[in-house]
Write a protein that holds these residues in place. Structure first.
Motif, PDB file in Angstrom:
ATOM      1  N   ASP A  20     -12.136   7.774  -5.797  1.00 42.53           N
ATOM      2  CA  ASP A  20     -11.143   6.765  -5.425  1.00 42.53           C
ATOM      3  C   ASP A  20      -9.880   6.904  -6.288  1.00 42.53           C
ATOM      4  OD1 ASP A  20      -9.743   4.590  -4.649  1.00 42.53           O
ATOM      5  OD2 ASP A  20     -11.201   3.093  -5.323  1.00 42.53           O
TER       6      ASP A  20
ATOM      7  N   GLU B  73      -7.364   5.078  -6.477  1.00 42.98           N
ATOM      8  CA  GLU B  73      -6.865   3.824  -7.004  1.00 42.98           C
ATOM      9  C   GLU B  73      -7.428   3.532  -8.396  1.00 42.98           C
ATOM     10  OE1 GLU B  73      -6.696   1.017  -3.868  1.00 42.98           O
ATOM     11  OE2 GLU B  73      -5.502  -0.332  -5.116  1.00 42.98           O
ATOM     12  N   SER B  74      -8.694   3.876  -8.616  1.00 40.84           N
ATOM     13  CA  SER B  74      -9.247   3.606  -9.942  1.00 40.84           C
ATOM     14  C   SER B  74      -9.100   4.802 -10.877  1.00 40.84           C
ATOM     15  CB  SER B  74     -10.708   3.165  -9.820  1.00 40.84           C
ATOM     16  OG  SER B  74     -11.394   4.004  -8.921  1.00 40.84           O
TER      17      SER B  74
ATOM     18  N   ARG C  10     -17.401   6.478  -5.888  1.00 40.71           N
ATOM     19  CA  ARG C  10     -16.194   5.796  -6.372  1.00 40.71           C
ATOM     20  C   ARG C  10     -15.320   6.670  -7.273  1.00 40.71           C
ATOM     21  NH1 ARG C  10     -17.384  -0.281  -6.472  1.00 40.71           N
ATOM     22  NH2 ARG C  10     -17.691   0.271  -4.286  1.00 40.71           N
TER      23      ARG C  10
ATOM     24  N   ASP D 268       0.825  -1.210   0.000  1.00 45.06           N
ATOM     25  CA  ASP D 268       0.000   0.000   0.000  1.00 45.06           C
ATOM     26  C   ASP D 268       0.860   1.261   0.000  1.00 45.06           C
ATOM     27  OD1 ASP D 268      -2.411  -1.335  -0.140  1.00 45.06           O
ATOM     28  OD2 ASP D 268      -2.588  -1.545   2.039  1.00 45.06           O
TER      29      ASP D 268
ATOM     30  N   PHE E  49     -18.129   5.349   2.823  1.00 51.44           N
ATOM     31  CA  PHE E  49     -17.318   4.126   2.772  1.00 51.44           C
ATOM     32  C   PHE E  49     -18.111   2.872   3.137  1.00 51.44           C
ATOM     33  CE2 PHE E  49     -14.059   7.388   4.039  1.00 51.44           C
ATOM     34  CZ  PHE E  49     -13.314   7.337   2.871  1.00 51.44           C
TER      35      PHE E  49
ATOM     36  N   ARG F 237     -13.556   0.975   1.780  1.00 47.52           N
ATOM     37  CA  ARG F 237     -13.445   1.417   0.394  1.00 47.52           C
ATOM     38  C   ARG F 237     -14.643   2.294   0.057  1.00 47.52           C
ATOM     39  NH1 ARG F 237     -14.660  -4.521  -1.833  1.00 47.52           N
ATOM     40  NH2 ARG F 237     -16.888  -4.545  -1.382  1.00 47.52           N
TER      41      ARG F 237
ATOM     42  N   GLY G 191     -10.998  -2.934   6.420  1.00 46.79           N
ATOM     43  CA  GLY G 191     -10.631  -1.740   5.656  1.00 46.79           C
ATOM     44  C   GLY G 191     -11.871  -0.982   5.246  1.00 46.79           C
TER      45      GLY G 191
ATOM     46  N   CYS H 136     -14.262  -3.433   3.739  1.00 45.23           N
ATOM     47  CA  CYS H 136     -13.640  -4.304   2.738  1.00 45.23           C
ATOM     48  C   CYS H 136     -12.431  -4.973   3.392  1.00 45.23           C
ATOM     49  CB  CYS H 136     -13.211  -3.483   1.518  1.00 45.23           C
ATOM     50  SG  CYS H 136     -11.839  -2.364   1.852  1.00 45.23           S
TER      51      CYS H 136
ATOM     52  N   ALA I 261      -8.597  -5.642   4.240  1.00 43.50           N
ATOM     53  CA  ALA I 261      -7.443  -4.735   4.218  1.00 43.50           C
ATOM     54  C   ALA I 261      -6.180  -5.511   4.555  1.00 43.50           C
ATOM     55  CB  ALA I 261      -7.633  -3.606   5.223  1.00 43.50           C
TER      56      ALA I 261
ATOM     57  N   SER J 213      -7.787   5.377  -0.245  1.00 44.80           N
ATOM     58  CA  SER J 213      -8.349   4.956   1.040  1.00 44.80           C
ATOM     59  C   SER J 213      -7.644   3.721   1.581  1.00 44.80           C
ATOM     60  CB  SER J 213      -9.851   4.680   0.895  1.00 44.80           C
ATOM     61  OG  SER J 213     -10.335   4.193   2.134  1.00 44.80           O
TER      62      SER J 213
END
Lengths: 334, 362
Positions: free
Chosen positions: B295, B297-298, B292, B71, B267, B286, B284, B270, B272, B166
């Motif tokens: 986010d 990450e995406s 979203r 991470d 959130f 997400r 975790g 999820c 983690a 996140s």
């Protein structure tokens, strides 16, 4: 006339001369500086102390001071901590183009007032102007010369077991005052920097006792780092008591909020002294009569065991090690 | 009331210590979950004052420390995406990932900025509309609601360049995992103060009920911790297991409903990754579908590279409380706060840093 400093002010040409003669000499003039020769010629006899430091504080104006006052006090204090009587300073400016003339004038006035207070003369100087982005508004370097009176032998390596540790006042004021003005962090506080010339205080201490062994001003790295330096240099340990270290409520509150430890926060107008036990009370009493030593207190003692170690008795009666500052203190997450 | 001095009174501390010594007859092992408590305990020397019947263990409650290298690498890779401004709390800057830290990435040209609040990060996004701004979301239930609030604010104002990586983590389920592993046997839990201010002391009921372990929520001043230990000792001596609060000025049984609502709106739970524990289900947070687009990450294309673990570092075991920092061969030698190998030596709340900075006296 432009209200800002431009590149041509550093060119060595007409504008540069005008800046030096009107602005700098106007504010700082003394006979030695006014000769404008390539170097100042000084008459000194005796043991000289010589030191230099650069000042890059941000912001350049902060509660209780500015970069100019800091540049004089920092160097004067470094001389004083060797037991020297500060006499002469050099003053070099690195100015980022675009600095307001008004700001420069304010800083020069502050330098003049502080050097008068510290009874030192600015005898030589230099000015450079750099492109925008090459400096951050204004950097100042000062170097200083001082004379060490006969019989004075003060050094970070002279602390002896049994010496009392005297602190001249509250810790952390400068660091928190500056931090309170930083972008993205501004919080309001009535606190001002403690930035001050300490040579007057040191002179009185030396008059009171011949047995002041070590002196140091705990600037960056704070009290903890300074005590560690002395413990290492003198090959002794230092034991201090948390309860005896004066910290202002504003400083303690800000430190709690930001996750900082006042022991590691910078000071610019404080000193620690290692004094023979028999003279400690006399020195303390003399310090308390000086404006910059009113809150002085004995915070601990030098001991022979575990050379290099600083130990603190905590408020609740236990002991812990006090290490040097590592890196930059960064505020915490939670 | 100054809310600091009163909780450091040496006279009251002595009285509490005396009473703990007087009452404690059974051997008991207590864990302080939270890194903030570890710091209080080490900084004020509380362990030296406790009787030999009481053993104190440091738990995994340091959000910086439990963040897995994979991470951390993501955060560092995000900082290197061209034009991205990565905003983070100061603690994260020095933590070494597989190959570098954010501090090193910054020195190499990445735009990494320290903020003191998620709203500062949002302000940077408003001020730089043409650049993506990523907030590094690391923290427990204490931090997550403030991150959720910044996301909701960004959503309301239409700030489209604001993103969050996140990596938030949840405390009660990870304690359950620790206890279920059977690696550590506890007789009392010092529950985290700030986390409990959000989730409420009721969130710990399952531990005293299902595991028979006394739980006391503590504040962060030395007197808070001493009072908490005192309350745990009383329960142990009477063979009780209840949830109590030794931090009433900050914590209520039901917690902070508003904060919990914010967190829940943005959130969902999820799995983690925890350092030393691997992937733990439902620990975790997400982004829910509706949010979203925030986010990080995406939103970005980035390659964190293969994950490497530092050789010889036992941070994982320290976090699981099966070993202590002093058991580590690197402690104080190859690994110091100046050149840390593992995160527990970097973070101001890390066990290794607390042992190194404040430990070691007689």
């Amino acid at each position: 006339m432009s209200d800002r400093i431009i590149m041509a002010h550093g060119s060595g040409g007409k504008l540069a001369h005008e800046l030096i003669e009107k602005t700098f000499l106007g504010a700082l003039s003394n006979p030695l500086l006014a000769r404008l020769d390539d170097s100042a010629v000084l008459d000194c006899k005796g043991r000289l102390a010589f030191t230099t430091d650069s000042y890059v504080v941000k912001p350049i104006f902060f509660p209780g001071g500015d970069i100019g006052r800091l540049a004089v006090c920092g160097t004067v204090n470094d001389l004083a901590m060797s037991g020297a009587v500060p006499l002469y300073l050099s003053l070099a400016f690195i100015i980022e183009e675009g600095l307001l003339r008004d700001d420069l004038n304010r800083i020069l006035a502050s330098i003049q007032a502080t050097s008068r207070e510290a009874d030192v003369q600015i005898v030589t100087g230099d000015t450079k102007v750099v492109d925008r982005g090459s400096a951050d508004r204004l950097f100042i370097n000062t170097a200083g010369l001082g004379l060490i009176p006969d019989g004075v032998d003060i050094s970070g390596s002279n602390a002896r077991p049994g010496d009392k540790v005297i602190l001249s006042g509250t810790i952390g004021d400068h660091g928190i005052a500056v931090l309170s003005q930083r972008e993205g962090l501004s919080f309001s506080t009535a606190l001002g920097s403690d930035c001050a010339p300490l040579n007057g205080l040191v002179a009185e201490m030396i008059r009171a006792s011949q047995r002041i062994h070590a002196l140091r001003d705990p600037t960056r790295g704070g009290l903890a780092t300074t005590l560690n330096e002395i413990a290492a240099q003198s090959k002794v340990s230092i034991r201090i008591e948390e309860e005896k270290i004066p910290v202002r409520d504003e400083v303690r509150g800000a430190c709690e909020m930001l996750g900082l430890d006042p022991l590691y926060v910078a000071n610019e107008g404080k000193l620690v002294a290692m004094v023979a036990p028999g003279d400690a009370e006399v020195v303390l009493a003399r310090m308390r009569r000086n404006a910059y030593g009113r809150e002085a207190s004995i915070i601990g003692e030098v001991q022979p065991d575990h050379p290099g170690r600083v130990v603190m008795k905590t408020r609740i009666g236990a002991s812990r090690i006090v290490d040097m500052l590592v890196g930059d203190p960064l505020p915490r997450i939670c | 009331m100054k809310f600091v001095d009163e909780f450091r009174s040496s006279e009251l501390a002595q009285r509490l210590v005396h009473s703990i010594r007087h009452h404690s007859t059974r051997r008991a092992r207590f864990m302080e979950f939270c890194g903030g408590h570890t710091v209080t305990i080490m900084k004020h020397g509380i362990r030296q004052l406790l009787p030999s019947t009481i053993e104190m263990l440091s738990g995994p409650g340091c959000p910086v420390c439990v963040t897995d290298n994979a991470d951390l690498d993501k955060a560092i890779a995000l900082a290197r995406v061209p034009r991205v401004i990565l905003t983070t709390f100061g603690d994260m800057l020095k933590v070494p990932g597989s190959r570098a830290s954010l501090q090193e990435a910054r020195a190499a040209g990445a735009d990494v900025r320290i903020v003191y609040s998620t709203l500062d990060a949002l302000q940077i996004a408003r001020d730089n509309p043409a650049r993506p701004v990523v907030f590094l979301g690391i923290g427990f239930e204490t931090t997550a609601p403030t991150v959720a609030a910044s996301v909701l604010q960004a959503d309301q104002e239409g700030v489209h360049n604001y993103h969050v990586l996140s990596l938030h983590k949840l405390c009660p389920p990870v304690i359950k995992t620790l206890l279920d592993s059977g690696e550590v046997r506890l007789h009392g839990l010092i529950c985290p103060g700030h986390v409990s201010a959000v989730i409420g002391s009721n969130a710990w009921e399952f531990i005293s009920r299902d595991y028979g372990i006394p739980c006391v929520v503590s504040g962060f001043e030395p007197l808070d911790v001493l009072q908490c230990v005192h309350m745990l000792v009383s329960q142990v001596e009477r063979s009780e297991s209840r949830v109590e609060i030794a931090y009433r000025r900050g914590v209520r049984p039901e917690g902070n409903r508003r904060a919990l609502e914010l967190m829940d709106r943005v959130f969902e739970a999820c799995p983690a990754r925890w350092r030393g524990m691997g992937s733990v289900p439902a620990t975790g947070l997400r982004f829910r579908e509706a949010y979203r687009r925030f986010d990080a990450e995406s939103a970005f294309d980035f390659d964190p590279g293969p994950t490497l673990e530092p050789k010889g570092c036992i941070c994982g075991e320290v976090l699981r409380a099966v070993r202590t920092p002093r058991d580590c061969q690197l402690f104080g030698k190859a690994c110091t706060p100046a050149s840390p190998v593992g995160p527990c030596m970097v973070s101001s709340e890390g066990s290794c840093a607390a042992y190194y900075l404040y430990g070691g006296v007689e």
